[in-house]
Design an enzyme around this catalytic site. Structure first.
Site, PDB file in Angstrom:
ATOM      1  N   GLY A  79     -82.989  -7.877  19.548  1.00 58.26           N
ATOM      2  CA  GLY A  79     -81.832  -7.985  18.674  1.00 58.26           C
ATOM      3  C   GLY A  79     -81.003  -6.724  18.667  1.00 58.26           C
ATOM      4  O   GLY A  79     -81.431  -5.656  19.100  1.00 58.26           O
ATOM      5  N   GLY A  82     -76.231  -2.891  13.659  1.00 59.45           N
ATOM      6  CA  GLY A  82     -75.059  -2.040  13.615  1.00 59.45           C
ATOM      7  C   GLY A  82     -75.311  -0.646  14.158  1.00 59.45           C
ATOM      8  O   GLY A  82     -74.386   0.014  14.639  1.00 59.45           O
ATOM      9  N   GLU A  85     -80.747  -0.950  18.593  1.00 59.60           N
ATOM     10  CA  GLU A  85     -81.224  -2.124  19.318  1.00 59.60           C
ATOM     11  C   GLU A  85     -82.734  -2.171  19.205  1.00 59.60           C
ATOM     12  O   GLU A  85     -83.389  -1.130  19.097  1.00 59.60           O
ATOM     13  CB  GLU A  85     -80.817  -2.060  20.793  1.00 59.60           C
ATOM     14  CG  GLU A  85     -79.320  -2.131  21.030  1.00 59.60           C
ATOM     15  CD  GLU A  85     -78.954  -1.992  22.497  1.00 59.60           C
ATOM     16  OE1 GLU A  85     -77.936  -2.571  22.903  1.00 59.60           O
ATOM     17  OE2 GLU A  85     -79.687  -1.280  23.226  1.00 59.60           O
ATOM     18  N   ASP A 195     -81.670  -1.754  -0.741  1.00 59.00           N
ATOM     19  CA  ASP A 195     -80.948  -2.716   0.097  1.00 59.00           C
ATOM     20  C   ASP A 195     -81.758  -4.006   0.254  1.00 59.00           C
ATOM     21  O   ASP A 195     -81.868  -4.554   1.355  1.00 59.00           O
ATOM     22  CB  ASP A 195     -80.641  -2.108   1.464  1.00 59.00           C
ATOM     23  CG  ASP A 195     -79.506  -2.833   2.191  1.00 59.00           C
ATOM     24  OD1 ASP A 195     -78.732  -3.550   1.519  1.00 59.00           O
ATOM     25  OD2 ASP A 195     -79.403  -2.699   3.422  1.00 59.00           O
TER      26      ASP A 195
END
Length: 383
Positions: A79, A82, A85, A195
């Protein structure tokens, strides 16, 4: 150099710029040298744009698209996020499959991004809980930073919501219970996640729930500014889960802020929508501070009184009125689950109250661990 070879070099340089290994000016210099018949490699190294050793690595890995690290056999890309990887890999010293989270070179150049990556990596290595993804090793190779992590095979709760819109109450409580256990462990370590959201919760094979991505986590005593801005990674998706105190920019946040975010997550799991929505992050943040939860949504969609109570208490505007720690929430959810005669739960391990999802699930509501969409561009993080 043939026309085809020159075209390949131009594409390679463009990829180097896109992936952050070269600046645009360096690439233009290399292109000018290429058109004059000069070797690109020598131009890049001799003009100080990259060390010879790192440039050899960039060449061998096709600008990092197929990374090579000592001690690991790197496989497929899992995947893209932002800032990083994630690749599947084999740890050659143990033979075990792991996930390698590689910080983008564009982010390496940003002190705050690099600091956040290093902090998160060290936290994940330090922490040890079955409901938190485990970090194994933080390393740097040729100016490339990577974290070897436990490989979590599954999907995020956000991906499950994308395929099903919402969860039934039993599955939602099962997810929230395991995340609450992770938060209680973080509280004991003096850490606030900051978060919590469906995209940062994974359901692994075997239906073990894992809290991931501690990039914004901080020690409770750090007192770092936590208000999001338009240039940070905290965008509209995250703003929808921010507690009122975080939305106001308070720096003295504690675990009750994570409880609020988990309440917003629970709301979305069972109602299929966010508690507060708006055209901009600023509008959403304002609603987090001043607006009340929709009574129509909570009372008009056949939510049980217990679930209504959980959401209201978890998402109270004043943190003094919320659950004061995850342990209180855990006790209430466990009592609710035990009180439902239709559920069977495991007596093994840590007393996990996992419902028998296969027996309970209707055709329109498959077990939560089954839908595993793997759409391109999704971060497959263990992230």
């Amino acid at each position: 150099m043939s026309e085809g070879a020159e075209r390949d070099e131009v594409q390679f340089l463009a990829r180097c710029v896109h992936r952050g290994f070269l600046g645009a000016d360096a690439a233009r210099e290399a292109l000018a040298a290429l058109r004059e018949g000069q070797p690109v490699d020598r131009t890049i190294v001799e003009r100080g744009h990259c060390s010879e050793k790192l440039w050899r690595w960039i060449r061998r890995t096709e600008a990092g698209a197929k990374p090579i690290f000592p001690g690991y056999k790197v496989g497929k890309l899992l995947g893209v996020g932002g800032t990083a990887e994630v690749f599947e890999a084999i740890d050659e010293s143990t033979g075990k499959r792991v996930a390698l989270k590689i910080l983008s070179m564009l982010e390496v150049a940003k002190p705050e991004s690099k600091r956040r990556f290093l902090r998160e990596s060290k936290l994940l290595i330090e922490l040890d809980h079955p409901n938190i993804v485990k970090g194994l090793r933080l390393a740097r190779f040729e100016d490339v930073y990577f974290l070897a992590m436990e490989l979590v095979e599954g999907c995020t709760v956000l991906e499950i919501l994308d395929s099903r819109t919402q969860l039934d109450e039993d599955s939602a409580l099962y997810v929230v219970l395991q995340v609450a256990r992770a938060l209680e462990y973080l509280r004991q370590q003096g850490i606030v996640h900051r978060d919590v959201k469906p995209g940062n919760i994974m359901v692994a094979s075997g239906e073990r729930v894992k809290l991931i991505d501690l990039g914004f986590a901080a020690r409770s005593a750090e007192g770092e500014p936590t208000a999001p801005d338009e240039t940070s990674e905290t965008t509209l998706g995250t703003a929808a889960y921010l507690s009122p105190e975080l939305a106001r920019g308070n720096v003295d946040v504690d675990i009750r802020s994570d409880i609020y975010a988990l309440g917003a997550t629970l709301y979305q799991l069972v109602l299929g929508k966010l508690p507060f929505e708006g055209a901009s992050s600023e509008e959403v943040l304002r609603k987090q501070v001043v607006d009340s939860l929709s009574a129509v949504d909570l009372k008009g969609r056949k939510i049980s009184p217990h679930l209504h109570y959980f959401i209201e208490k978890m998402m109270a505007k004043e943190r003094e009125l919320r659950y004061q720690d995850p342990h209180e929430l855990i006790l209430d959810i466990e009592a609710q689950i035990r009180g439902k005669k239709s559920l069977e739960y495991s007596r093994e391990g840590d007393g996990d109250l996992r419902p028998d999802l296969d027996q309970r699930a209707a055709p329109s509501a498959p077990p939560i661990a089954r839908p595993m969409s793997r759409r391109p561009g999704r971060t497959r993080r263990p992230q």
